[in-house]
Design a protein around this motif. Sequence first.
Motif, short mmCIF file in Angstrom:
data_model
loop_
_atom_site.label_atom_id
_atom_site.label_comp_id
_atom_site.label_asym_id
_atom_site.label_seq_id
_atom_site.Cartn_x
_atom_site.Cartn_y
_atom_site.Cartn_z
N PHE A 107 0.77 -1.23 0.36
CA PHE A 107 0.06 0.09 -0.39
C PHE A 107 0.93 1.04 -0.11
CE2 PHE A 107 -2.52 3.05 2.67
CZ PHE A 107 -3.42 3.05 1.60
N HIS A 108 1.88 1.35 0.54
CA HIS A 108 2.63 2.48 1.00
C HIS A 108 3.61 2.79 -0.68
CE1 HIS A 108 2.94 2.60 5.79
NE2 HIS A 108 1.98 3.42 5.36
N ALA A 109 4.40 2.07 -1.50
CA ALA A 109 4.89 2.22 -2.25
C ALA A 109 3.73 2.65 -3.41
CB ALA A 109 5.53 0.67 -2.72
N ASP A 110 2.72 2.10 -3.32
CA ASP A 110 1.47 2.62 -4.64
C ASP A 110 1.36 3.25 -4.50
OD1 ASP A 110 2.15 -0.34 -5.53
OD2 ASP A 110 0.06 -0.45 -4.68
N VAL A 111 0.71 3.84 -3.10
CA VAL A 111 0.56 5.66 -2.60
C VAL A 111 1.42 6.36 -2.90
CG1 VAL A 111 -1.96 4.65 -1.40
CG2 VAL A 111 0.22 5.29 -0.41
N ASP A 112 2.28 6.09 -2.29
CA ASP A 112 3.72 6.42 -2.79
C ASP A 112 3.96 7.39 -3.62
OD1 ASP A 112 4.06 6.49 0.14
OD2 ASP A 112 5.41 5.14 -0.36
N ALA A 113 3.93 6.15 -5.29
CA ALA A 113 4.16 6.40 -6.24
C ALA A 113 2.76 7.61 -6.87
CB ALA A 113 4.30 5.35 -6.95
N GLY A 115 2.36 10.08 -5.39
CA GLY A 115 2.83 11.52 -5.21
C GLY A 115 2.12 11.67 -4.21
N ASN A 116 1.56 11.20 -3.41
CA ASN A 116 0.61 11.21 -1.96
C ASN A 116 2.06 11.23 -0.74
OD1 ASN A 116 -1.83 11.22 -2.24
ND2 ASN A 116 -0.79 9.36 -3.23
N ARG A 328 -0.93 -1.54 -21.39
CA ARG A 328 0.07 -0.49 -20.98
C ARG A 328 0.40 0.03 -19.65
NH1 ARG A 328 0.65 6.11 -22.21
NH2 ARG A 328 1.90 5.26 -20.54
N THR A 329 1.89 0.53 -18.85
CA THR A 329 1.77 0.66 -17.20
C THR A 329 1.20 1.98 -17.73
OG1 THR A 329 4.09 1.47 -17.98
CG2 THR A 329 3.44 -0.88 -16.62
N TRP A 330 1.25 3.06 -16.24
CA TRP A 330 0.96 4.46 -16.95
C TRP A 330 1.67 5.25 -15.21
CZ3 TRP A 330 -2.07 6.28 -20.20
CH2 TRP A 330 -3.45 5.35 -20.91
N PRO A 331 2.07 6.45 -15.26
CA PRO A 331 3.12 6.97 -14.46
C PRO A 331 1.64 6.95 -13.55
CG PRO A 331 3.07 7.30 -16.61
CD PRO A 331 2.41 6.47 -16.49
N GLY A 332 2.37 7.66 -11.77
CA GLY A 332 1.60 7.73 -11.00
C GLY A 332 1.19 9.42 -11.52
N VAL A 334 0.49 10.75 -13.57
CA VAL A 334 -0.76 10.94 -14.65
C VAL A 334 -1.87 10.25 -13.74
CG1 VAL A 334 -2.14 9.59 -17.00
CG2 VAL A 334 0.30 10.25 -17.00
N LEU A 335 -1.90 8.79 -13.16
CA LEU A 335 -3.24 8.76 -12.03
C LEU A 335 -3.46 9.96 -11.50
CD1 LEU A 335 -1.75 5.17 -11.63
CD2 LEU A 335 -2.93 6.04 -13.48
N ARG A 336 -2.43 10.62 -10.69
CA ARG A 336 -3.00 11.58 -10.02
C ARG A 336 -3.86 12.96 -10.15
NH1 ARG A 336 -1.53 12.62 -4.68
NH2 ARG A 336 -1.78 15.24 -4.41
N LEU A 337 -3.25 12.97 -11.86
CA LEU A 337 -3.89 14.06 -12.42
C LEU A 337 -5.23 13.63 -12.67
CD1 LEU A 337 -4.39 17.35 -13.80
CD2 LEU A 337 -2.67 16.29 -15.88
N ALA A 338 -5.56 12.52 -13.94
CA ALA A 338 -6.70 12.31 -14.30
C ALA A 338 -7.37 12.34 -13.09
CB ALA A 338 -6.59 10.35 -14.42
N MET A 339 -7.54 11.58 -11.60
CA MET A 339 -8.51 11.94 -10.58
C MET A 339 -8.57 13.22 -10.05
SD MET A 339 -9.43 9.16 -8.55
CE MET A 339 -7.96 8.12 -8.82
#
Length: 489
Positions: A107-113, A115-116, A328-332, A334-339
């Motif tokens: 969980f930490h690795a994912d949410v750190d990626a 940008g949190n 494909r994979t997505w940079p963190g 990109v996921l944050r901005l989309a959210m």
Amino acid sequence: MQPTLRLYNTLTRTKEVFTPVDPLNVRMYVCGPTVYDYAHIGNARPVIVFDVLYRLLRHVYGEAHVRYARNLTDVDDKINARAARDYPDLPLNEAIAKVTQTTTAQFHADVDALGNLRPDDEPRATGHIEEMKAIIERLIARGVAYVAEEHVLFHVPAVAGLKDAPRYGSLARRSLDEMVAGARVDVAPYKRDPMDFVLWKPSRDGIDPGWPSPAGIATPGRPGWHIECSAMSMKTLLEPFGGGLRCDDLAKNVFDIHGGGIDLVFPHHENELAQSCCAFGAAGGAARMANYWMHNGFLQVEGEKMSKSLGNFVTINELLATDTFGGRTWPGAVLRLAMLKTHYRQPIDWTVKALEEAEKTLADWAAVAGQAEVGQVPAGVIEALADDLNTSQVLAELHALRKAGDHAGLKSSLDLLGIALPKVVAAEIDDALRAKVEAAIAARLAARKAKNFAESDRLRDELVAMGIVLMDGKDPTTGALITSWEVKR
């Protein structure tokens, strides 16, 4: 001059001016994950939303004056089942510890990626069993909880008999009949009322972890879900500031913000509110537990509710590290901005198209602001965030900054939002090649405007042959075609 923050309060169903209990100690509690497996993308939404709020509060009140607690639930049937499956030869408590250690790190690795920032406090349920038992004992003594067949249950109708305690159902805005009809009420013969909920229950031998029980119950047991957050918020946000079970001052037994997903309003947050307000304070406790209750909206995937049965269940890790979503994979970032493109209280549709658009936007911003110095965050961005985290308006402000050439303002705003710009290789090429590329792009745009598509395609092919990646988009203000670019990696 501090901006005026206005936050939508689920408790009052209005947008209110935010006035902290103590401006020198602004306090926020957010319900965190149950650590039994990889977190899904819906779990990421409250993490990102309340991280943005945390950043805004630190910007306004100062980093040293904001305390953010987000719990980890590490007592759960799903954790027990995985522990038995993955470590059948270990004692149960050791197996559970291994599972939760692994899943917490995931969980930490994912949410750190994404940008949190890490919260100031990350209490675990298993670390606060004694506080839970103390609250339970207090509730029994005050006549709003009772022991039945080795369980302790909160007696919902008793809330009405305590002075200053809020009406049960005030957060969800439902009557008791509506709550009974809409809830998955556990039927048990020992309940005094159908709405009564479990504070403590006996552990099953070899299946559940167990602790010495409160209220004179001989059988080891474990806490119910709802009591966990009352105990952890008390320990992290009340007791350090003079509140808690030993305090009868109502003003010290309330913190500022309680957050989570909209799915938690009932029954979880409703039950938290009831038990905390009935446990703390001589006159029924802090009537609100928290002054501002905030909830983010639901997330669906490609227009449908996310579920494993539909095959559209996607984890944060899968988005970051696999080709499960969109091939494909997505940079963190990109996921944050989309959210953040959708206001936090609105439902969000998670789509490949939205991620592609977010990636193009980031590439465009990186091309102009990637090397900019960080300075003051423009007032328009702060004002939009201060208006109940109006990130849709924030993005409009960012596009305006980009158009106006305020690269420092754009970079500073993105830093405040926790959005890291990708590195653009094009910034490192020599001036002659840059001039050649920019001239070819300008000629291509002119050809497209003149509807000379053959020439436009020729120029594109020429740029591609040079190793240039083109990203077409539209100016959000004028609708005109714009093109950003980078050197192919």
